[in-house]
Design an enzyme around this catalytic site. Sequence first.
Site, mmCIF file in Angstrom:
data_model
loop_
_atom_site.group_PDB
_atom_site.id
_atom_site.type_symbol
_atom_site.label_atom_id
_atom_site.label_comp_id
_atom_site.label_asym_id
_atom_site.label_seq_id
_atom_site.Cartn_x
_atom_site.Cartn_y
_atom_site.Cartn_z
ATOM 1 N N LEU A 139 54.344 -14.321 -6.536
ATOM 2 C CA LEU A 139 54.797 -13.735 -5.278
ATOM 3 C C LEU A 139 54.880 -12.222 -5.366
ATOM 4 O O LEU A 139 54.796 -11.526 -4.370
ATOM 5 C CB LEU A 139 56.179 -14.296 -4.901
ATOM 6 C CG LEU A 139 56.248 -15.777 -4.603
ATOM 7 C CD1 LEU A 139 57.686 -16.235 -4.485
ATOM 8 C CD2 LEU A 139 55.494 -16.095 -3.318
ATOM 9 N N GLY A 140 55.069 -11.734 -6.584
ATOM 10 C CA GLY A 140 55.180 -10.288 -6.724
ATOM 11 C C GLY A 140 55.712 -9.956 -8.101
ATOM 12 O O GLY A 140 56.020 -10.842 -8.904
ATOM 13 N N GLY A 175 58.064 -6.744 -10.291
ATOM 14 C CA GLY A 175 58.848 -5.521 -10.175
ATOM 15 C C GLY A 175 59.258 -5.050 -11.549
ATOM 16 O O GLY A 175 58.668 -5.463 -12.558
ATOM 17 N N GLY A 176 60.284 -4.232 -11.577
ATOM 18 C CA GLY A 176 60.698 -3.644 -12.834
ATOM 19 C C GLY A 176 61.253 -4.647 -13.827
ATOM 20 O O GLY A 176 61.263 -4.405 -15.020
ATOM 21 N N PHE A 177 61.715 -5.804 -13.337
ATOM 22 C CA PHE A 177 62.386 -6.745 -14.231
ATOM 23 C C PHE A 177 61.512 -7.927 -14.614
ATOM 24 O O PHE A 177 61.874 -8.722 -15.455
ATOM 25 C CB PHE A 177 63.659 -7.274 -13.584
ATOM 26 C CG PHE A 177 64.531 -6.184 -13.041
ATOM 27 C CD1 PHE A 177 64.776 -6.085 -11.685
ATOM 28 C CD2 PHE A 177 65.092 -5.247 -13.885
ATOM 29 C CE1 PHE A 177 65.563 -5.079 -11.176
ATOM 30 C CE2 PHE A 177 65.887 -4.242 -13.384
ATOM 31 C CZ PHE A 177 66.122 -4.149 -12.029
ATOM 32 N N SER A 229 58.142 -10.797 -13.185
ATOM 33 C CA SER A 229 57.340 -11.309 -12.079
ATOM 34 C C SER A 229 58.024 -12.494 -11.420
ATOM 35 O O SER A 229 58.811 -13.199 -12.047
ATOM 36 C CB SER A 229 55.969 -11.738 -12.591
ATOM 37 O OG SER A 229 55.334 -10.635 -13.173
ATOM 38 N N VAL A 230 57.696 -12.715 -10.153
ATOM 39 C CA VAL A 230 58.302 -13.792 -9.387
ATOM 40 C C VAL A 230 57.218 -14.779 -8.987
ATOM 41 O O VAL A 230 56.142 -14.386 -8.532
ATOM 42 C CB VAL A 230 58.999 -13.249 -8.124
ATOM 43 C CG1 VAL A 230 59.725 -14.362 -7.398
ATOM 44 C CG2 VAL A 230 59.970 -12.152 -8.491
ATOM 45 N N LYS A 277 62.009 -16.181 -11.049
ATOM 46 C CA LYS A 277 61.826 -14.839 -11.584
ATOM 47 C C LYS A 277 61.844 -14.911 -13.103
ATOM 48 O O LYS A 277 62.816 -15.371 -13.699
ATOM 49 C CB LYS A 277 62.971 -13.955 -11.077
ATOM 50 C CG LYS A 277 62.884 -12.539 -11.575
ATOM 51 C CD LYS A 277 63.806 -11.639 -10.783
ATOM 52 C CE LYS A 277 63.131 -10.327 -10.504
ATOM 53 N NZ LYS A 277 63.365 -9.801 -9.206
ATOM 54 N N ASP A 329 69.778 -1.469 -6.911
ATOM 55 C CA ASP A 329 68.350 -1.355 -6.604
ATOM 56 C C ASP A 329 68.073 -1.735 -5.147
ATOM 57 O O ASP A 329 67.196 -2.547 -4.862
ATOM 58 C CB ASP A 329 67.552 -2.245 -7.566
ATOM 59 C CG ASP A 329 66.076 -1.897 -7.582
ATOM 60 O OD1 ASP A 329 65.715 -0.780 -7.141
ATOM 61 O OD2 ASP A 329 65.270 -2.737 -8.027
#
Length: 794
Positions: free
Chosen positions: A506-507, A509-511, A513-514, A528, A623
Site C-alpha cells: 500500500l505504501g 514510509g520512514g518506518f 512498508s505497509v 505495517k 509525524d
Amino acid sequence: MPLVLVLLLFVRIISPLHATSARDTISPSETLGGGDELVSGNGKYKLGFFQTGSESSRNTSSYWYLGIRINRVPTMTPVWVANGDDPIADLTAAVLTISPDDGNLVVLNPVTGSIIWSTQANTTTNDTIATLSDGGNLVLQKSLDPSDVLWQSFDHPTSCLLPGAKLGRDKLTGLNRRLVSRKNSINQAHGAYSLELDPTGPSQFVLVEINSGITYWSSGEWNGQFFNSIPDMGTYSEFVNNSREVYLTTPLKDSNAVAYLSLEVSGQARSFIWYEQLQDWVTSAVQPKSQCDVYALCGPYTVCDDNVIPSCSCMKGFSIKSPKDWELEDRTGGCIRNTPLDCSSNKAMGSMSTDGFYSIPCFRLPQNAQNTTVVASEGECAQVCLSNCSCTAYSFGDYGCYVWHDELLNVKQQQHSDLTNTKVELNVRLAGKELKFGGNHRRPMLVWVVTSAAVALFGLVLLLMIWRNRTKRYCRILNSVQGGNGIVAFRFIDLQHATKSFSVKLGSGGFGSVYKGFLADSTAIAVKMLDGIGQGEKQFRAEVSSIGIIQHINLVKLIGFCSEGNKRLLVYEYLPYHSLDVHLFQSSITFLNWKTRYQVALGVARGLAYLHESCRECIIHCDIKPQNILLDASFTPKIADFGMAKVMKRDFNRALTTMRGTIGYLAPEWLSGVAITSKIDVYSYGMVLLEIISGRRNTSEQCTSCAGDDVYFPLRVANNLLKGDVLGLVDPKLCEDVSLEEVERVCKIACWCIQDKDSDRPAMGEVVQILEGRREVDVPPVPKILQAVAGSHY
Ligand SMILES: *[C@@H]1O[C@H](CO)[C@@H](O)[C@H](O)[C@H]1NC(C)=O
Ligand SMILES: *[C@@H]1O[C@H](CO)[C@@H](O)[C@H](O)[C@H]1NC(C)=O
Ligand SMILES: *[C@@H]1O[C@H](CO)[C@@H](O)[C@H](O)[C@H]1NC(C)=O
Ligand SMILES: *[C@@H]1O[C@H](CO)[C@@H](O)[C@H](O)[C@H]1NC(C)=O
Ligand SMILES: *[C@@H]1O[C@H](CO)[C@@H](O)[C@H](O)[C@H]1NC(C)=O
Ligand SMILES: *[C@@H]1O[C@H](CO)[C@@H](O)[C@H](O)[C@H]1NC(C)=O
C-alpha cells in the site's frame, strides 16, 4: 491510455447484461430448472438453484437451495434463500414455477407434484408473475395489475439485508422483517442469532440469541440522525417510523456499488462492500466488534478468546461435542466432559470426592453464578462446590465465593494479563484422573478440601463484616470486561498468509512498508512491517498494548501486532479510501468542498486532542502530515501511525531524520534540540491546515520557478491576516464557494499553531473549541522563523 482502461472496466462490469439475454421474470406455465437463472435487468442479481460450500473443494454439501445471489461478483454470495430449512437432495426433482392452482411461486417435484417450498401468499388468482428486481427483490404480483404485490423476498429476508430493503415491522399486518443467521457455513437452515427491531419497544436494533432470548448487543436508540452506539453508521442509513411501518433502510448512494449487510454464523452483523480492485469483499463495519461478545457463541464448557482464530476452544478436560459442526463454524454445541465427575460425597456421608479443580484466568465469568454466604477461604469455597454433584465450577476472590451449577456458558479468556488489572479465576471442576495426567502446559491447580470449624467461624464473621462492598466490586469486574479492547497477537505465518506473502503493497514510509491483507473472517487489514527496530520483544509488546487500547473515531484502530525473532509488525484496520494528500493534491480524485475540508480539520483536531489530553498517558504523534490522515467513505478523517514514537523509541528519531529532506511539517524545536512536547503536533497540524486551505503543498517545488509574487504560503497567510484579506488564500478550485468567517477562523488557527515558541501555540483541545465556534481567536503575529526560512529560500 487511462480512458481505454476505464472503458475496459466499464465493459467488463456491464457485459453480463448484454451477453446473455437472460430473463428477469417467470410467468404462468413457465418453469425454472436446475441450470436456469433469472437475472435482474441490471445484471446485478440472479435467482436460481445453488449448492453451498467452497467451489475449490469437491466436498460441497449434497443439498441444493433456491436463492438469490449477487451476479456481478465471481465469489458465490447468496443473499436470500427460499428453502433454507428444506434443502433439495435431488435437483432433477425440483422446478420453480407459478402454481396453476393458486398463483403462488413454488418449488415442486415435477413428477409427483409435491410442493417443496411456496411463497404462501393469500392469492385470489393464478394469473401471477414473479420478477427479480434491479434491487435484488423477488416480487410476486398480479400480471394484470403489477402494482398489487402479493409477496416479496424483501419481506422475508434470511440472513442478509440488501441496500434499499427494510428491516423492521409493519404495524398493520404485524409482519416483522428480521435477519436470522444460518446454521453453519454450508447448511442454510436458520441458526442461533437474530438481528431485529427491539421487540420491547425502544427505537433500536438488537442482536438476540434466539433460544435463550438473550440480547447481547444493541444499536442504541435512534436520535434522529444515528443510533447512539454506532454513530459512524448514521450517514448511510435511514430510520423511519410512520403510521404504517417502523424500519431501517440503507439506500445505495452509488448504483454501481455492490454491498450488503449479513448476520453471520458467528452472530456478528457485518457490512460488506465489493472492492473491484481487489476482486474481493471488504468488511466495512462489524457489530459487536468483539467476537466473544456474541452470547453463547462457543457453547458450554468452552473459553472464548478474541485474540486467536478460531476464538472458541474447549476447557481442559472437555472435548468438542460435534467436530463436524465445529469445522463448519457452528460452535454453539460446545464441549462435553471427558471423564464423569465423582459424586461420592453425595452418595456416602464422610467419603471425599476425588474431583479437583483446574483454574482458568478470565476476563468474564460464566452467567448465572450462585453465591454462598458462609465461606472464608478458597478451600472452603471449593468444598461447597464439591459437596453438590451438579456444581461445575467456583470462583473465589475479593468478591466472595461464587459457584456454578450445570453448564458453564460465556467464559472469556484472559491472555494479555498486562492489559488489565482485574484478575478473576474460574476453577472448573474436573475428575481427579483428568488433573493427574493432563497437565502439559500449566500445572493444574488442585484444591484439596480442608475442613476446619474454626476457620469457617472466623470466615463467617469476617465475611458478614465486609460483604456489601465486596459484592459491589464483583459487579464492576464483570461489567468492565464487556468492551473487549484487547489486541491480537498474530503469528508471522498468519500475517504472511493474510497478506498473500506481502504481495499487495500500500505504501512505504520512514518506518517501513505497509501491506494489504485479509483476516480469516475477511476483515481487511493494513500490515505495517517495521524496519530495523531495536526494541526488545517484551517492551515492544508493552508499548503496543498501551497503544491498542486507544480508540477514537478519528484515529485508525490498531488491531494487533506480531513480534517474532527480529520481526516487528503492526496490524491496523484497513480503510479502502485515500489519504488527505491524494484528495488535496491530486485533482483527478474526489474534490473536497469547503464544508468537507472544515469537517476534516475539525476531525483531525479532535483526534489529536484525544491523543494529547484524554488518554491516560499523553501520546505525541510526532509525524502529522496529510499522508497520515486517512479519509473514510463519509470523509471522516482518521489519523494513522500514532504511537510510533513509543514503539520505535530511539529508532524513531533516525527514521524522522531520513525524511527531513521532504518535510514542511516539523516544528523548529526538532532542529534546536529542546524537549519535545505535544506542541510539535500542533505545529504540524497548523501546516496541514494551511494545505487544506490552499489545496497545494506548502513547499511546492514548482514554485521555485514561479513569479515573484508567489510568497511562501504560510508566510502569505500570516501577512494577509494582518491585511484582513483571506479570500485570496483559498484554493482556487473552491471558486470562492466558502464561508468567509470559517476561512478566517481556520487561517488564524493555522497561524497560531505555527508560532515559533511552543508556548504561544494553542493546545489541540483549544483548537477544537475554536473550530466548533465555542471560543474566539485573535489575529496572530507573523512567525519570525518562518520569515527567515522564507527569506532564504524564495
Ligand atoms: C466431506 O466432509 C465430511 C465432514 O467434514 C466428511 O465426513 C466427508 O468424508 C467428506 N467427503 C468427501 C467426499 O471428501
Ligand atoms: C388457472 O385456474 C383456472 C381454473 O381455476 C384454470 O382453468 C387455468 O388453466 C389456470 N391457469 C393456469 C395458467 O394454470
Ligand atoms: C385472504 O384474502 C381475502 C380477500 O382478500 C381476505 O378476506 C382474507 O382474510 C385473507 N386471509 C388471510 C389469512 O389473510
Ligand atoms: C414510533 O412512533 C410512535 C409515535 O410517535 C411511538 O409511540 C413509538 O414508540 C415509535 N416506535 C419505535 C419503534 O420507535
Ligand atoms: C448473593 O447472596 C446474597 C444473600 O444470599 C444475595 O442477597 C445476593 O443477591 C446474592 N448475589 C448474587 C449476585 O447472586
Ligand atoms: C445442588 O444444587 C442445586 C442447585 O442449587 C440444588 O437444586 C440441589 O438441591 C443441590 N443438591 C444437594 C444435594 O445439595
